[in-house]
Design a protein around this motif. Structure first.
Motif, PDB file in Angstrom:
ATOM      1  N   ALA A   1     -26.719  42.558  79.191  1.00  0.00           N
ATOM      2  CA  ALA A   1     -26.151  41.948  80.394  1.00  0.00           C
ATOM      3  C   ALA A   1     -25.374  40.621  80.087  1.00  0.00           C
ATOM      4  O   ALA A   1     -25.969  39.822  80.434  1.00  0.00           O
ATOM      5  CB  ALA A   1     -26.888  41.881  81.503  1.00  0.00           C
ATOM      6  N   ILE A   2     -24.218  40.659  79.592  1.00  0.00           N
ATOM      7  CA  ILE A   2     -23.485  39.595  79.158  1.00  0.00           C
ATOM      8  C   ILE A   2     -22.442  38.937  80.265  1.00  0.00           C
ATOM      9  O   ILE A   2     -21.538  39.631  80.394  1.00  0.00           O
ATOM     10  CB  ILE A   2     -22.940  39.765  77.882  1.00  0.00           C
TER      11      ILE A   2
ATOM     12  N   ALA B   1     -28.102  36.409  86.559  1.00  0.00           N
ATOM     13  CA  ALA B   1     -28.939  37.259  87.158  1.00  0.00           C
ATOM     14  C   ALA B   1     -27.910  38.235  87.712  1.00  0.00           C
ATOM     15  O   ALA B   1     -28.378  39.418  87.732  1.00  0.00           O
ATOM     16  CB  ALA B   1     -29.650  36.503  88.345  1.00  0.00           C
ATOM     17  N   ASP B   2     -26.696  37.700  88.273  1.00  0.00           N
ATOM     18  CA  ASP B   2     -26.024  38.914  88.919  1.00  0.00           C
ATOM     19  C   ASP B   2     -25.483  40.153  87.903  1.00  0.00           C
ATOM     20  O   ASP B   2     -25.704  41.158  88.461  1.00  0.00           O
ATOM     21  CB  ASP B   2     -24.810  38.172  89.551  1.00  0.00           C
ATOM     22  N   VAL B   3     -25.243  39.600  86.927  1.00  0.00           N
ATOM     23  CA  VAL B   3     -24.742  40.467  85.914  1.00  0.00           C
ATOM     24  C   VAL B   3     -25.880  41.430  85.306  1.00  0.00           C
ATOM     25  O   VAL B   3     -25.700  42.822  85.117  1.00  0.00           O
ATOM     26  CB  VAL B   3     -24.276  39.762  84.410  1.00  0.00           C
TER      27      VAL B   3
ATOM     28  N   SER C   1     -34.325  52.907  79.280  1.00  0.00           N
ATOM     29  CA  SER C   1     -33.473  51.740  78.739  1.00  0.00           C
ATOM     30  C   SER C   1     -34.210  50.401  79.203  1.00  0.00           C
ATOM     31  O   SER C   1     -34.863  50.599  80.374  1.00  0.00           O
ATOM     32  CB  SER C   1     -31.948  51.879  79.186  1.00  0.00           C
ATOM     33  N   ALA C   2     -33.893  49.415  78.537  1.00  0.00           N
ATOM     34  CA  ALA C   2     -34.609  48.021  78.848  1.00  0.00           C
ATOM     35  C   ALA C   2     -33.141  47.235  78.716  1.00  0.00           C
ATOM     36  O   ALA C   2     -32.064  47.476  78.175  1.00  0.00           O
ATOM     37  CB  ALA C   2     -35.628  47.643  78.217  1.00  0.00           C
ATOM     38  N   LEU C   3     -33.347  45.867  78.836  1.00  0.00           N
ATOM     39  CA  LEU C   3     -32.125  45.112  79.272  1.00  0.00           C
ATOM     40  C   LEU C   3     -32.393  43.598  78.558  1.00  0.00           C
ATOM     41  O   LEU C   3     -33.457  43.218  78.931  1.00  0.00           O
ATOM     42  CB  LEU C   3     -31.622  45.038  80.743  1.00  0.00           C
ATOM     43  N   HIS C   4     -31.407  42.901  77.785  1.00  0.00           N
ATOM     44  CA  HIS C   4     -31.405  41.681  77.569  1.00  0.00           C
ATOM     45  C   HIS C   4     -30.664  40.780  78.434  1.00  0.00           C
ATOM     46  O   HIS C   4     -29.420  41.531  79.030  1.00  0.00           O
ATOM     47  CB  HIS C   4     -30.879  41.388  76.163  1.00  0.00           C
ATOM     48  N   GLY C   5     -30.806  39.848  79.088  1.00  0.00           N
ATOM     49  CA  GLY C   5     -29.935  39.139  79.896  1.00  0.00           C
ATOM     50  C   GLY C   5     -29.411  38.277  78.767  1.00  0.00           C
ATOM     51  O   GLY C   5     -29.274  38.230  77.735  1.00  0.00           O
ATOM     52  N   CYS C   6     -28.587  37.231  79.464  1.00  0.00           N
ATOM     53  CA  CYS C   6     -27.732  36.263  78.552  1.00  0.00           C
ATOM     54  C   CYS C   6     -27.590  35.009  79.406  1.00  0.00           C
ATOM     55  O   CYS C   6     -27.314  34.836  80.708  1.00  0.00           O
ATOM     56  CB  CYS C   6     -26.667  37.055  78.257  1.00  0.00           C
TER      57      CYS C   6
END
Length: 460
Positions: free
Chosen positions: A95-96, A104-106, A121-126
């Motif tokens: 989530a870039i 956080a919003d993205v 699925s999992a997620l990396h923030g940025c």
């Protein structure tokens, strides 16, 4: 002993061992590994002559990713369809934020797309820029199971973070159980190199390897390792493309730094001779493909243990997008489609042809990515209690890679024409056969966002 589904007659392969066993599944999870013939189930899959492995965990996928003027072409449904055909049953997306957007919003918006997938699925923030709101955003995201955060030391003006932002983010995450995952290329070295080459008229796709020199990667890795060591923070380096970069991380790890290396399939298999071919733009990626000698040296570290994980760095652009700016790599979309081919290419090239132990293959492509992303032991293993994400492989199947025979939302593959040995034939997600005999058996999207465990509490 009985259950819902029994996979019988195969050779189970875990990261630490392999041997004959049956896999019993109940309520979507592995309930037992048992001696062949000692359990029953309502449904049975005969895996005789096959390898029964945990489904792959791809730690590096960009789904519908926007960079510059280009957006990659797949959504969660398309990406995960290709993933399961290739034996991958969990992807980790990014989530870039674009300039001006909050991390956080993205991340929360991207997380909502998980339900479109055929697998979990999992997620990396940025984090791109530091301000006073970032610590609270990081704490909230980690509380919601997003514990890894992408950062870039290149792409100035878009996603590049300053050294101070990297340090502040690492220091904050270290106290919260999070970890930075970082793309390391020294932007000032790349910028100077590209300006010089542009002045000489040598900035097209055929020149890609020279526009982003290996020195830029090693210089940035050394700087980021120093930052991580100074604040005692864990750090995970994505798509390391040279043995020198891997060895810098390994040396830091021996000093006690919690530092990890990801390699990606195309850097382990393809070399920069592709830029001399008919379609050099199809191979433009960052870092670029390296020399054949560097590829060989990098691959040796799969055997030494210095590489932690193998990802795909999947970016699903098509040839039309790649061709628009083929004369100027600074404007081209960087990245290659690879979520479907990651496992078969590495299995064929390294397990079959170079003798990499199949248990090490599982470690690199499933167990270690799950651990590094806080998903283990729910993902990346077939031990009792794990989600029944399983790939049943025919290790002797021979086939040829063609774009038309794959399922990614693009019209090309960087592995076109490559002859491979071994492929997954049947793939289960949460105990349901989604692929059977190389055909989609269940197209129903049931993907879940998987909450990651904070670092040090079950992760890497």
């Amino acid at each position: 002993m009985s259950g819902d589904l029994l996979i019988t007659g195969g050779t189970v392969v875990e990261a630490g061992w392999s041997g004959p066993a049956d896999v019993l599944i109940s309520d979507g999870r592995v309930s037992a590994l048992v001696e062949t013939g000692t359990a029953t189930a309502a449904t049975t899959i005969d895996a005789s002559g096959r390898l029964v492995m945990p489904g792959g965990v791809d730690p590096h996928c960009h789904v519908g990713f926007t960079s510059g003027e280009f957006t990659s072409l797949d959504d969660y449904r398309e990406c995960t369809t290709a993933a399961v055909y290739g034996g991958t049953t969990t992807i980790v997306d990014f989530a870039i934020p674009r300039p001006g957007e909050n991390p956080a919003d993205v991340a929360y918006a991207q997380r909502e797309k998980a339900s479109q997938g055929l697998c979990d699925s999992a997620l990396h923030g940025c984090v791109v820029e530091w301000d006073d709101t970032v610590p609270d955003q990081l704490a909230a995201l980690i509380g919601d199971g997003i514990t890894t955060f992408k950062m870039f030391t290149t792409y100035r003006g878009e996603t590049m973070a300053s050294e101070d932002t990297v340090l502040r983010t690492m220091k904050t995450l270290a106290g919260l159980g999070g970890m930075v995952v970082i793309h390391c290329e020294a932007d000032h070295i790349i910028g100077d190199t590209q300006r010089s080459r542009a002045a000489a008229g040598r900035i097209g796709a055929t020149d890609m390897a020279a526009t982003r020199p290996a020195l830029a990667e090693t210089a940035s890795v050394a700087e980021v390792l120093a930052i991580a060591e100074s604040v005692d923070a864990p750090v995970y380096f994505v798509h390391q493309s040279t043995a020198e970069a891997v060895e810098l991380v390994a040396a830091a790890r021996r000093r006690g730094v919690r530092a990890y290396t990801e390699a990606v399939a195309h850097h382990l298999v393809l070399d920069d001779s592709r830029y001399a071919g008919d379609h050099p733009e199809r191979f433009v990626c960052c870092p670029p493909l390296r020399s054949a000698g560097q590829v060989e040296a990098l691959g040796r570290h799969l055997f030494t243990g210095e590489i932690t994980t193998i990802g795909s760095d999947h970016c699903c652009y098509d040839t039309a997008q790649k061709e628009i700016h083929r004369e100027d790599v600074r404007a081209m979309p960087n990245g290659l489609p690879g979520v479907e081919t990651r496992l078969p290419v590495i299995f064929s090239e390294y397990v079959v042809r170079r003798g990499l132990p199949v248990s090490r293959f599982v470690e690199l492509t499933s167990a270690a990515p799950a651990r590094a992303n806080g998903l283990y032991p729910r993902k990346g293993t077939l031990l009792p209690g794990a989600d029944a994400d399983i790939a049943i492989w025919n290790p002797e199947a021979t086939w040829q890679v063609t774009a038309s025979g794959l399922h990614m939302a693009t019209d090309y593959t960087p592995y076109e024409g490559m002859r491979l040995t071994g492929r997954p034939e049947t793939v289960l997600v949460n105990g349901r056969p989604v692929v059977e005999d190389n055909a989609l058996a269940d197209p129903t999207p049931r993907g879940r966002h998987i909450r990651a465990v904070p670092f040090g509490r079950g992760g890497a």
